[in-house]
Design an enzyme around this catalytic site. Structure first.
Site, PDB file in Angstrom:
ATOM      1  NE  ARG A   1     -50.804   6.536  -8.743  1.00 45.67           N
ATOM      2  CZ  ARG A   1     -52.198   6.943 -10.057  1.00 45.67           C
ATOM      3  NH1 ARG A   1     -51.887   7.735 -10.798  1.00 45.67           N
ATOM      4  NH2 ARG A   1     -53.062   5.577  -9.196  1.00 45.67           N
TER       5      ARG A   1
ATOM      6  CD  GLN B   1     -57.957   0.577 -11.622  1.00 47.11           C
ATOM      7  OE1 GLN B   1     -57.129   1.817 -11.409  1.00 47.11           O
ATOM      8  NE2 GLN B   1     -58.876  -0.170 -12.347  1.00 47.11           N
TER       9      GLN B   1
ATOM     10  CG  ASP C   1     -53.240   0.477 -18.368  1.00 50.18           C
ATOM     11  OD1 ASP C   1     -53.799   1.364 -18.291  1.00 50.18           O
ATOM     12  OD2 ASP C   1     -51.961   0.072 -17.570  1.00 50.18           O
TER      13      ASP C   1
ATOM     14  NE  ARG D   1     -58.634   3.337  -8.011  1.00 50.07           N
ATOM     15  CZ  ARG D   1     -58.218   3.702  -8.170  1.00 50.07           C
ATOM     16  NH1 ARG D   1     -57.453   3.960  -9.271  1.00 50.07           N
ATOM     17  NH2 ARG D   1     -56.849   3.687  -7.559  1.00 50.07           N
TER      18      ARG D   1
ATOM     19  CB  CYS E   1     -57.229   0.521 -14.772  1.00 53.68           C
ATOM     20  SG  CYS E   1     -55.547   1.103 -15.725  1.00 53.68           S
TER      21      CYS E   1
ATOM     22  CG  HIS F   1     -52.590   0.559 -10.004  1.00 52.01           C
ATOM     23  ND1 HIS F   1     -53.572   1.471  -8.988  1.00 52.01           N
ATOM     24  CD2 HIS F   1     -53.569   1.223 -10.647  1.00 52.01           C
ATOM     25  CE1 HIS F   1     -53.664   2.381  -9.220  1.00 52.01           C
ATOM     26  NE2 HIS F   1     -54.118   2.186 -10.228  1.00 52.01           N
TER      27      HIS F   1
HETATM   28  N1   CP Z   1     -57.160   3.689 -12.675  1.00 53.20           N
HETATM   29  C1   CP Z   1     -56.079   5.162 -11.936  1.00 53.20           C
HETATM   30  O1   CP Z   1     -55.624   4.920 -10.977  1.00 53.20           O
HETATM   31  O2   CP Z   1     -56.172   5.828 -12.467  1.00 53.20           O
HETATM   32  P1   CP Z   1     -55.721   7.431 -12.187  1.00 53.20           P
HETATM   33  O3   CP Z   1     -54.107   6.998 -12.896  1.00 53.20           O
HETATM   34  O4   CP Z   1     -56.467   8.910 -12.534  1.00 53.20           O
HETATM   35  O5   CP Z   1     -55.303   7.824 -10.915  1.00 53.20           O
HETATM   36  N1  NVA Z   2     -50.026   1.312 -15.859  1.00 51.77           N
HETATM   37  C1  NVA Z   2     -51.273   2.996 -16.269  1.00 51.77           C
HETATM   38  C2  NVA Z   2     -51.628   2.857 -15.397  1.00 51.77           C
HETATM   39  C3  NVA Z   2     -52.401   4.285 -14.937  1.00 51.77           C
HETATM   40  C4  NVA Z   2     -53.420   4.356 -14.256  1.00 51.77           C
HETATM   41  C5  NVA Z   2     -49.400   3.411 -15.342  1.00 51.77           C
HETATM   42  O1  NVA Z   2     -48.334   3.069 -14.876  1.00 51.77           O
HETATM   43  O2  NVA Z   2     -49.260   4.700 -16.185  1.00 51.77           O
END
Ligand code: CP
Ligand code: NVA
Length: 307
Positions: free
Chosen positions: A102, A132, A224, A292, A264, A129
């Site tokens: 990530r 997701q 989101d 997930r 999400c 993502h």
């Molecule tokens: N939706 C999602 O990716 O959640 P986290 O940021 O908690 O991993």
């Molecule tokens: N759009 C959000 C998604 C988190 C899972 C972010 O990038 O913070």
């Protein structure tokens, strides 16, 4: 299929196969537990940002399939800071069987993949993502049987989650409409490739400003956070711009009567999503979060388990 970096990289049938595999692995797990197809395999998980779902669902997916996962926090690796990404990728390739990362910059995921001899999975970047989106598509498929011909309305920021949702909708033949404020548009390259995919599969991509227009005849409403990780400096401006894009009971009442509401997570209740909608009868947010793990089992099984 070495890596899982973006939905665009996969054909429609490869995505459908992943969804079907996810469904099978979910059923198998519920009935008797999963076969140990990843026995003695290890996944290293590199995080530059916080996570609940991605971290735990990958960890549990590996354990259920007989393997192991290793969590590496932002402080430990210093991706590209303490050490170059190319060196990290080559070192890790000798220790573990796959990497999940990530990151802030999407380029960093691409570079990890370029230098690794092992599979690399994108656990969220500033661009997209994809894990997701796979879980989202699984959730929609569970409710409606197929994505083909559905109307999916995304309301809010044209962010990383929106990009992957657009691409999976386009791949699987669902019409995708997004309503976002001016200045918070989808990445242009992502939009163009989404339109191209949609043309090939025979569905529509519609860009709007008005959330009420977007949810007309929608079977899915998706939202989101207004401020993604890494955009905290813009939070005050965003809080001023986005309130007309809140998903609340009134907006939901304007969609199809059997609409599902998706997010999400993490949700900022009272901002992009009201409590009554998040906890109401249309919401599938927890099923989505749980999926997930099942979607990622399919990715892991495909990349590492030879399924
Ligand atoms: N939706 C999602 O990716 O959640 P986290 O940021 O908690 O991993
Ligand atoms: N759009 C959000 C998604 C988190 C899972 C972010 O990038 O913070």
């Amino acid at each position: 299929m070495k890596d899982f970096i973006a939905i665009e990289d996969y054909s429609s049938s490869e995505i459908q196969e992943l969804l079907d595999l996810a469904e099978n692995l979910k059923n198998e797990w519920k009935l008797q537990g999963n076969r140990q197809i990843l026995a003695n395999k290890t996944l290293a998980m590199i995080f530059q940002k916080p996570s609940l779902r991605t971290r735990i669902s990958f960890d549990m997916a590996m354990r259920h399939l007989g393997g192991d996962a290793l969590y590496l926090s932002p402080a430990e690796i210093g991706l590209g800071k303490r050490e170059s990404i190319a060196d990290i990728a080559r070192v890790m390739s000798g220790y573990v069987d796959a990497l999940m990362a990530r990151v802030f910059e999407h380029e960093h995921i691409l570079e990890l993949a370029r230098w690794s001899s092992i599979p690399v999975i994108n656990g969220l970047s500033d661009y997209n993502h994809p894990c997701q989106a796979l879980a989202d598509a699984l959730t929609i498929q569970e409710k409606f049987g197929t994505l083909k011909g559905l109307n999916v309305a995304y309301v809010g920021d044209g962010n990383n989650v929106a990009v992957s949702l657009l691409h999976i909708c386009a791949k699987l033949g669902a019409n995708f409409a997004i309503a976002n404020p001016e200045g918070f548009d989808l990445n242009e390259r992502a939009l163009n490739s989404g339109k191209k995919i949609a043309q090939a599969t025979g569905c529509l991509v519609t860009i709007l400003r008005d959330p009420h227009q977007a949810v007309q005849n929608a079977q899915v409403i998706y939202t989101d956070t207004w401020t993604s990780m890494g955009q905290e400096d813009e939070a005050r401006i965003r809080e001023k711009v986005f309130p007309p894009y809140q998903v609340n009971a009134k907006l939901v009442s304007e969609a199809d009567s059997d609409v599902i509401v998706m997010h999400c997570l993490p949700a900022h209740r009272g901002h992009e999503l009201t409590d009554d909608v998040a906890d109401g009868s249309h919401s599938v947010i927890f099923q989505q979060a749980h999926n997930r793990m099942h979607a990622q089992k399919a990715i892991l099984a495909r990349l590492l388990g030879g399924l």
